[in-house]
Structure formats: structure tokens, C-alpha cells
Design a protein around this motif. Structure first.
Motif: not given
Length: 82
Positions: A21, A25, A29, A41, A44-45
Motif C-alpha cells: 500500500y 502511494f 506521488r 489514489k 487504490t483505496r
């Protein structure tokens, strides 16, 4: 209600998931487009949350492999864009 105590194997697997995870992230970026960054993002979440209740080790390992493959693809795309 207290959290269940994890076995060593479960604990290690959980650490792998957390590390993946964070790596994802960190890679996100590097995406130059802020709109695309935000979409990644959210995706992914959402993906991690949808798999958060998995308890079967094989399913978790399969999800980890899928996540690692997605991370490699993202990193490859980013390196080609430079």
C-alpha cells in the motif's frame, strides 16, 4: 470488543499488504497529472478496502500479486514517461 490475536504468518502477511500500500502511494506521488493522481489514489483505496475482510491466505496472496503487478506497470509507465 478486542481485536483477534494474529498468528505470526497472518502478521507477516498483513505487513506485506501495508508495505505494498505504501509503495503504491509513493509511486502515485510521481504521477505528474494531479487529476490522474487522485483517480489512482481513489482506485487504490477502494481496491484495498474491498479486500480488507479477506481471511483466506491464498486469496490474500493472489491479491498481493495483483497489486505488485499493478505497481510494476505504474512504475514502468512512469519511467517511460520521463
Amino acid at each position: 470488543m478486542s481485536k483477534p490475536i494474529l498468528s505470526l504468518k497472518q502478521f507477516m502477511l498483513k505487513q506485506e499488504v501495508k508495505a505494498l500500500y505504501r509503495k503504491i502511494f509513493k509511486a502515485i506521488r510521481e504521477v505528474p497529472d494531479k487529476t490522474y493522481q487522485e483517480e489512482l489514489k481513489q482506485w487504490t483505496r477502494r481496491d484495498f478496502r474491498s479486500n480488507a475482510n479477506q481471511t483466506d491466505e491464498i486469496s490474500i496472496r493472489m491479491s498481493l500479486k495483483y497489486g505488485e503487478r499493478c505497481l510494476r506497470e505504474l512504475e514502468t509507465s512512469l519511467s517511460l514517461a520521463k
